[in-house]
Design a protein around this motif. Structure first.
Motif, PDB file in Angstrom:
ATOM      1  N   THR A 143     -11.249   2.060   0.439  1.00 24.77           N
ATOM      2  CA  THR A 143     -12.114   0.954   0.827  1.00 24.77           C
ATOM      3  C   THR A 143     -11.392  -0.359   0.595  1.00 24.77           C
ATOM      4  O   THR A 143     -10.774  -0.556  -0.452  1.00 24.77           O
ATOM      5  N   LEU A 144     -11.463  -1.241   1.568  1.00 23.10           N
ATOM      6  CA  LEU A 144     -10.902  -2.585   1.462  1.00 23.10           C
ATOM      7  C   LEU A 144     -12.085  -3.533   1.389  1.00 23.10           C
ATOM      8  O   LEU A 144     -12.971  -3.498   2.249  1.00 23.10           O
TER       9      LEU A 144
ATOM     10  N   THR B  65      -9.745   0.059  -2.960  1.00 23.67           N
ATOM     11  CA  THR B  65     -10.215   0.978  -3.988  1.00 23.67           C
ATOM     12  C   THR B  65     -10.152   2.411  -3.462  1.00 23.67           C
ATOM     13  O   THR B  65     -10.245   2.641  -2.247  1.00 23.67           O
ATOM     14  N   ASN B  66      -9.995   3.357  -4.389  1.00 19.03           N
ATOM     15  CA  ASN B  66     -10.001   4.769  -3.999  1.00 19.03           C
ATOM     16  C   ASN B  66     -11.440   5.287  -4.039  1.00 19.03           C
ATOM     17  O   ASN B  66     -12.382   4.514  -4.249  1.00 19.03           O
ATOM     18  N   THR B  67     -11.618   6.580  -3.841  1.00 18.78           N
ATOM     19  CA  THR B  67     -12.970   7.147  -3.765  1.00 18.78           C
ATOM     20  C   THR B  67     -13.746   7.002  -5.071  1.00 18.78           C
ATOM     21  O   THR B  67     -14.971   6.998  -5.057  1.00 18.78           O
TER      22      THR B  67
ATOM     23  N   SER C   9      -3.959  -4.664  -3.828  1.00 15.42           N
ATOM     24  CA  SER C   9      -4.493  -6.029  -3.775  1.00 15.42           C
ATOM     25  C   SER C   9      -3.660  -6.889  -2.842  1.00 15.42           C
ATOM     26  O   SER C   9      -2.486  -6.601  -2.597  1.00 15.42           O
ATOM     27  N   VAL C  10      -4.295  -7.936  -2.340  1.00 14.25           N
ATOM     28  CA  VAL C  10      -3.591  -8.941  -1.540  1.00 14.25           C
ATOM     29  C   VAL C  10      -4.426 -10.220  -1.516  1.00 14.25           C
ATOM     30  O   VAL C  10      -5.655 -10.166  -1.451  1.00 14.25           O
ATOM     31  N   GLY C  11      -3.733 -11.347  -1.602  1.00 11.88           N
ATOM     32  CA  GLY C  11      -4.410 -12.629  -1.551  1.00 11.88           C
ATOM     33  C   GLY C  11      -3.763 -13.569  -0.555  1.00 11.88           C
ATOM     34  O   GLY C  11      -2.562 -13.474  -0.289  1.00 11.88           O
ATOM     35  N   LEU C  12      -4.564 -14.463  -0.013  1.00  6.00           N
ATOM     36  CA  LEU C  12      -4.089 -15.550   0.840  1.00  6.00           C
ATOM     37  C   LEU C  12      -4.537 -16.844   0.183  1.00  6.00           C
ATOM     38  O   LEU C  12      -5.736 -17.114   0.095  1.00  6.00           O
TER      39      LEU C  12
ATOM     40  N   GLY D 211       0.568   4.616   4.329  1.00  2.81           N
ATOM     41  CA  GLY D 211       0.181   3.636   5.345  1.00  2.81           C
ATOM     42  C   GLY D 211      -0.758   2.562   4.824  1.00  2.81           C
ATOM     43  O   GLY D 211      -1.164   1.671   5.577  1.00  2.81           O
ATOM     44  N   ILE D 212      -1.103   2.616   3.540  1.00  5.56           N
ATOM     45  CA  ILE D 212      -2.039   1.643   2.975  1.00  5.56           C
ATOM     46  C   ILE D 212      -1.404   0.254   2.907  1.00  5.56           C
ATOM     47  O   ILE D 212      -2.042  -0.748   3.248  1.00  5.56           O
TER      48      ILE D 212
END
Length: 156
Positions: free
Chosen positions: A6-7, A60-62, A69-72, A95-96
């Protein structure tokens, strides 16, 4: 994003988990943690990102564990910095990371940025390859964070 992940936008409640992820990846590559300056944003994700016109997202995983993580972070009009893009080692090669980068670039466009910049360390070879494959070009900024020895930018 593969369906078992989940993103979502990060909240202040994610700060501890994001710090744990980032600091463990840095340690894996023998890179210095800098909670006073470079990593101060990890203590107030909402204040350093969303409240300034950017965003910070987590994968997040199941079980709901933060694994990426990633930020702008807005820098100047039309320009943001891609920050804190990290992925837990166990989840690499699925591929994540590529999906996370594409998501960040789409979000940058949606937020009205015309250029994305980033600083990295050459020792993060997989990340550097991914950035270059996505079209990021190397450039020389005025200064880089202490643990970084390379800077890239991409015009959207």
């Amino acid at each position: 994003m593969p369906p078992e992940f989940t993103l979502r936008p990060a909240t202040q409640a994610d700060c501890d988990a994001v710090r744990a992820l980032v600091f463990s990846v840095l340690a894996d590559y023998a890179l210095q943690v800098d909670p006073e300056t470079t990593d101060a944003d990890l203590f107030d994700l909402e204040g350093h990102y969303a409240k300034r016109g950017g965003c910070f997202d987590v994968v997040t995983n199941t079980e709901g564990r933060v694994i990426g993580s990633v930020g702008l972070q807005p820098q100047e009009p039309g320009i943001c910095e891609l920050r804190k893009m990290y992925l837990h080692p166990q989840y690499r090669g699925l591929g994540i990371g590529k999906a996370l980068l594409q998501h960040a670039l789409s979000r940058a466009t949606a937020l009205g940025f015309s250029e994305v910049r980033l600083e990295t360390a050459a020792v993060l070879k997989e990340a550097v390859r991914m950035y270059e494959k996505a079209g990021f070009q190397r450039y020389e900024p005025e200064h880089c964070a202490a643990r970084c020895d390379a800077a890239y930018r991409l015009r959207l």
